[in-house]
Write an enzyme that holds these catalytic residues in place. Structure first.
Site, PDB file in Angstrom:
ATOM      1  N   GLU A 105       0.844  -1.191   0.000  1.00  9.33           N
ATOM      2  CA  GLU A 105       0.000   0.000   0.000  1.00  9.33           C
ATOM      3  C   GLU A 105       0.884   1.248   0.000  1.00  9.33           C
ATOM      4  O   GLU A 105       1.937   1.285   0.622  1.00  9.33           O
ATOM      5  CB  GLU A 105      -0.889  -0.014   1.243  1.00  9.33           C
ATOM      6  CG  GLU A 105      -1.879   1.134   1.320  1.00  9.33           C
ATOM      7  CD  GLU A 105      -2.708   1.074   2.596  1.00  9.33           C
ATOM      8  OE1 GLU A 105      -3.810   1.632   2.599  1.00  9.33           O
ATOM      9  OE2 GLU A 105      -2.247   0.474   3.585  1.00  9.33           O
ATOM     10  N   LYS A 129     -10.290   0.547  -2.202  1.00 14.81           N
ATOM     11  CA  LYS A 129     -10.419   0.021  -0.843  1.00 14.81           C
ATOM     12  C   LYS A 129     -11.807   0.294  -0.276  1.00 14.81           C
ATOM     13  O   LYS A 129     -12.279   1.431  -0.244  1.00 14.81           O
ATOM     14  CB  LYS A 129      -9.353   0.683   0.026  1.00 14.81           C
ATOM     15  CG  LYS A 129      -9.266   0.176   1.452  1.00 14.81           C
ATOM     16  CD  LYS A 129      -8.135   0.920   2.174  1.00 14.81           C
ATOM     17  CE  LYS A 129      -7.950   0.464   3.606  1.00 14.81           C
ATOM     18  NZ  LYS A 129      -6.884   1.244   4.274  1.00 14.81           N
ATOM     19  N   CYS A 156      -5.002  -3.574   2.786  1.00  5.83           N
ATOM     20  CA  CYS A 156      -4.708  -3.313   4.197  1.00  5.83           C
ATOM     21  C   CYS A 156      -5.877  -3.597   5.161  1.00  5.83           C
ATOM     22  O   CYS A 156      -6.113  -4.744   5.523  1.00  5.83           O
ATOM     23  CB  CYS A 156      -4.203  -1.882   4.360  1.00  5.83           C
ATOM     24  SG  CYS A 156      -3.280  -1.584   5.899  1.00  5.83           S
TER      25      CYS A 156
END
Length: 329
Positions: free
Chosen positions: A91, A163, A204
């Site tokens: 990331e 995300k 993440c």
């Protein structure tokens, strides 16, 4: 190129230390490959010819686009030399802000010059790239998207995922984070075929939400789950490896988790510990040093996926949502 042997597995370890190209987005589904490998060095020619190798990066990005690109380029060369067909970056690989607002100001569309440099890198290197957590320009000047981009070896964007789960937390003993203050959440689950199998995309904090990975495995037929991350040191020490191995075991997929590592600036530090995990939950790729810059390499073994899924057939045994809705509590 130095090689490190660690627990008899195969690793590549490195010490720390604008050309424009049109990048059209293509969503292409091709037949996934079936290969045989154990993630361990072997002199067996038959095994070598049937294996597909992947590399996962560990790095410490800063607020300098050129410096980060130089690091990424060096690690791509090492991955190519090691025989990898896909290299996975963490990331925020291209930029980590030192001041509030820097990331939003820097954000660009996927056909902008920053991403075009990485498209050119993929094409010139002849390798697929997983670029986790790119600062894509949002719908207004105050927001960006935290976007995971897959580029093929021709330099074309094959797919992208924004995300979904944003990091809005008060870390015990640490800082308060509110990613939603400058980031738009994604809405779509994304999987894409590649030369190393069908990839399920995430970023993440998504790792804490197993429902996403269940969807990627059972509805989108993922074989490899990608989890590019920049975990905090506190949460990483407590949960990083446990959560990754759990996702691998419960989905019976490989998990590739490229990680940011070390101190980015005075305010921010990442846990590191880049991992590649097989569908039995075994770690088959890991750098010996948790916060160094380098790559770890492993071979994807689709016969292992088939074996695990045949012996523990959870895809057939899992209950549909309507079962749980009707079940008495």
């Amino acid at each position: 190129m130095p090689f490190c042997l660690y627990n008899c597995r195969f690793y590549v370890h490195l010490k720390s230390n604008r050309t424009l190209l049109l990048c059209p987005t293509r969503h292409v589904r091709s037949r996934s490959l079936t290969v045989q490998s154990s993630g361990i060095i072997s002199s067996d020619p038959a095994m070598a010819s049937n294996s597909v190798r992947v590399a996962a990066v560990q790095m410490t990005s800063i607020n300098d686009l050129a410096a980060n690109f130089a690091t990424c380029s060096r690690l791509v060369r090492e991955a190519v030399a090691a025989g990898a067909k896909l290299v996975c970056f963490p990331e925020s690989f291209s930029f980590i802000a030192a001041k509030d607002g820097e990331s939003v100001k820097l954000a660009e569309p996927l056909d902008g010059p920053i991403m075009q440099r990485y498209c050119l890198l993929a094409r010139e290197s002849g390798i697929w790239l997983s670029l986790g957590g790119f600062q894509e320009k949002g719908s207004d000047d105050a927001h960006l998207r935290n976007t995971h981009v897959i580029i093929d070896d021709n330099g074309s964007i094959r797919s992208s995922y924004s995300k979904i789960h944003l990091f809005d937390v008060d870390v015990p003993g640490g800082r308060v984070y509110k990613e939603s203050s400058f980031t738009e959440p994604g809405k779509d689950i994304v999987a894409v075929d590649s030369p190393v199998g069908r990839l399920g995309l995430s970023v993440c904090y998504d790792l804490r939400f197993p429902g996403l990975y269940q969807q990627l495995r059972f509805q989108h037929e993922a074989q490899i789950l990608l989890v590019p991350s920049a975990f905090t040191t506190i949460t990483g020490q407590a949960h990083w490896e446990i959560l990754l191995r759990a996702r691998a075991i419960e989905t019976q997929c490989y998990v590739i988790a490229a990680a940011q590592a070390g101190k980015h600036n005075e305010k921010r530090e990442s846990y590191g510990d880049t991992l590649i995990i097989d569908p039995w939950g075994t770690v088959v790729g890991r750098l010996p040093d948790r916060i160094s810059t380098g790559i770890t390499v492993a071979d994807i073994d689709f016969s292992l996926i088939d074996s695990v899924r045949a012996k523990i057939p959870i895809a057939k045994q899992r209950k549909p949502i309507k079962f749980w809705k009707s079940a008495s509590l």
